[in-house]
Design an enzyme around this catalytic site. Structure first.
Site, mmCIF file in Angstrom:
data_model
loop_
_atom_site.group_PDB
_atom_site.id
_atom_site.type_symbol
_atom_site.label_atom_id
_atom_site.label_comp_id
_atom_site.label_asym_id
_atom_site.label_seq_id
_atom_site.Cartn_x
_atom_site.Cartn_y
_atom_site.Cartn_z
ATOM 1 N N LEU A 36 1.173 -1.661 0.066
ATOM 2 C CA LEU A 36 0.191 0.117 -0.070
ATOM 3 C C LEU A 36 0.960 0.566 0.242
ATOM 4 O O LEU A 36 0.842 2.178 -0.370
ATOM 5 C CB LEU A 36 -0.844 0.005 1.086
ATOM 6 N N GLY A 37 1.876 1.322 0.504
ATOM 7 C CA GLY A 37 2.742 2.258 0.717
ATOM 8 C C GLY A 37 3.664 2.415 1.756
ATOM 9 O O GLY A 37 3.359 1.150 2.484
ATOM 10 N N LYS A 38 5.073 3.044 2.129
ATOM 11 C CA LYS A 38 5.244 3.527 3.626
ATOM 12 C C LYS A 38 4.929 4.586 4.342
ATOM 13 O O LYS A 38 4.497 5.371 4.043
ATOM 14 C CB LYS A 38 7.249 3.128 2.831
ATOM 15 N N GLY A 40 6.556 5.772 7.445
ATOM 16 C CA GLY A 40 7.615 5.610 8.313
ATOM 17 C C GLY A 40 8.812 4.632 8.819
ATOM 18 O O GLY A 40 9.053 3.906 7.529
ATOM 19 N N PHE A 41 9.078 3.749 9.602
ATOM 20 C CA PHE A 41 9.212 2.789 9.152
ATOM 21 C C PHE A 41 9.155 1.254 8.799
ATOM 22 O O PHE A 41 9.756 0.488 8.338
ATOM 23 C CB PHE A 41 10.023 2.391 10.807
ATOM 24 N N ASP A 153 -0.440 15.407 14.796
ATOM 25 C CA ASP A 153 -0.182 15.086 13.055
ATOM 26 C C ASP A 153 -1.217 14.832 11.843
ATOM 27 O O ASP A 153 -1.161 14.274 11.443
ATOM 28 C CB ASP A 153 0.922 14.128 12.780
HETATM 29 C C1 LIG Z 1 -1.182 0.374 6.597
HETATM 30 C C2 LIG Z 1 -1.018 2.639 6.977
HETATM 31 C C3 LIG Z 1 -1.902 3.118 7.153
HETATM 32 C C4 LIG Z 1 -3.573 3.678 7.474
HETATM 33 O O1 LIG Z 1 -2.693 3.862 9.077
HETATM 34 N N1 LIG Z 1 -4.090 3.069 7.534
HETATM 35 C C5 LIG Z 1 -5.281 2.626 8.598
HETATM 36 C C6 LIG Z 1 -4.365 2.256 5.941
HETATM 37 C C7 LIG Z 1 -5.548 1.548 6.286
HETATM 38 N N2 LIG Z 1 -5.792 1.540 4.746
HETATM 39 C C8 LIG Z 1 -5.512 1.897 3.585
HETATM 40 C C9 LIG Z 1 -5.295 1.165 2.462
HETATM 41 C C10 LIG Z 1 -4.687 2.226 1.185
HETATM 42 C C11 LIG Z 1 -5.453 2.114 0.114
HETATM 43 C C12 LIG Z 1 -6.393 0.811 0.497
HETATM 44 N N3 LIG Z 1 -6.059 0.535 1.789
HETATM 45 N N4 LIG Z 1 -3.688 2.354 3.734
HETATM 46 C C13 LIG Z 1 -3.676 2.766 4.616
HETATM 47 N N5 LIG Z 1 -1.953 3.226 5.371
HETATM 48 C C14 LIG Z 1 -1.686 4.168 4.188
HETATM 49 C C15 LIG Z 1 -0.825 2.471 4.137
HETATM 50 C C16 LIG Z 1 0.701 3.734 3.169
HETATM 51 C C17 LIG Z 1 0.184 4.976 3.519
HETATM 52 C C18 LIG Z 1 -1.015 5.461 4.533
#
Ligand SMILES: CC[C@@H]1C(=O)N(C)c2cnc(-c3ccc[nH]3)nc2N1C1CCCC1
Length: 308
Positions: A36-38, A40-41, A153
């Site tokens: 889904l992406g990065k 932080g760590f 934040d």
């Molecule tokens: C897991 C980290 C963050 C996050 O906190 N949540 C809850 C989340 C939920 N669905 C997603 C999600 C994106 C596409 C489908 N689901 N992404 C979440 N993120 C993104 C991932 C990359 C940066 C922040």
């Protein structure tokens, strides 16, 4: 059996051990899905819970990245703060576990990503849409503050959108809890995106720093860029401390008033969340109950209701 709906196709022809994640503490097996992406760590992935066929979002942090105790403590704090919160507009914590290589934070899935992606597509949002998201944001922040937590934040990237177009506040990595009435925090470890002047000047900060950030979010959604954006961080900080920003006259008087009150340099003069919920901007214009997913890419046309 694996649901074969398109966006969950995991292209798994065999159970590659690299895609299987086992949580022994809850006897749950997950299939790791797309990256889904990065954050932080963490490297973040879709996780399919094979017991329930539910999809979650997982933050996976290699233990090699958090070898120092204070790094580990930061993650524990983030989890401890987030797991106490249960609200429609706050990302729900699901579970935390470790194995030999990683620590895993399993969270509610928000399939429509964040307001960053939406604003990239749309450039600006209409006032009714901004009322819809700001109402959700203020309600969610109200819940966080009721638990004596400051998020610290709040930014478009932490405003996630789920399948039903509902806003969910994410990422408690910079959050902190207020121990006693009137406690002021002096430092933040990390750089909040919409940082308030009192945080910058280390004058002591509290819940009001989140109200400042709500003003920045409102401005960014309506104008299409943040209020204090410049080419260098230093210049941006000068503008924040000197409260130097431009309110485009194209904004309605109610929208200008909402933003102006949140972006007050003096924290104690900023409105409370209660006052924001009752503000003219959030009460005297069309407030959509829901938004169509089409709003992620194209400007909606709201029917103009007459009063009778
Ligand atoms: C897991 C980290 C963050 C996050 O906190 N949540 C809850 C989340 C939920 N669905 C997603 C999600 C994106 C596409 C489908 N689901 N992404 C979440 N993120 C993104 C991932 C990359 C940066 C922040």
């Amino acid at each position: 059996s694996i649901p074969d709906n398109a966006n969950m196709k995991l292209h798994i022809n065999h159970f590659d051990p690299n895609y299987i994640i086992y949580d022994s503490s809850s006897d749950t097996t997950y299939l790791r899905g797309r990256l889904l992406g990065k954050g932080g760590f963490a490297r973040c992935y879709e996780l399919l819970d094979l017991n329930t066929n539910k999809i979650y979002a997982g933050k996976i942090i290699a233990k090699t990245r958090i070898s120092k105790p204070h790094q580990r403590q930061k993650i524990i704090r983030e989890v401890e703060l987030q797991k106490t919160l249960h609200h429609k507009h706050v990302v729900e914590f699901h579970s935390y576990f470790e194995d030999d290589e990683n620590v895993y934070i399993v969270l509610e899935n928000c399939s429509r990503k964040s307001l960053v992606h939406m604003l990239k597509q749309r450039k600006t949002l209409t006032e009714p849409e901004v009322r819809y998201y700001l109402k959700a944001l203020v309600e969610g922040v109200g819940h966080i503050h009721k638990h004596n937590i400051i998020h610290r934040d709040l930014k478009l990237g932490n405003m996630l959108i789920n399948d039903s177009m509902e806003l969910k506040i994410a990422d408690f990595g910079l959050a902190t809890s207020i121990g006693y009435e009137g406690e002021k925090k002096m430092t933040v470890c990390g750089t909040p995106n919409y940082i308030a002047p009192e945080v910058l000047q280390k004058r002591g900060h509290s819940y009001e720093a989140d109200v400042w950030a709500i003003g920045c979010v409102a401005y960014a959604l309506l104008v299409g860029r943040p209020p204090f954006e410049t080419s260098t961080l230093k210049e941006t900080y000068v503008r924040i401390t000197s409260n130097n920003y431009v309110l485009p006259p194209t904004l309605s008087a109610d929208a200008q008033d909402f933003i102006q009150k949140c972006l007050c340099n003096e924290p104690e003069l900023r409105p409370s969340l209660e006052q924001l919920l009752n503000s003219d901007f959030l009460t005297s214009g069309h407030m959509p109950k829901t938004l169509s997913p089409a709003c992620c890419s194209t400007m909606p046309k709201f029917p103009i209701y007459t009063k009778f």
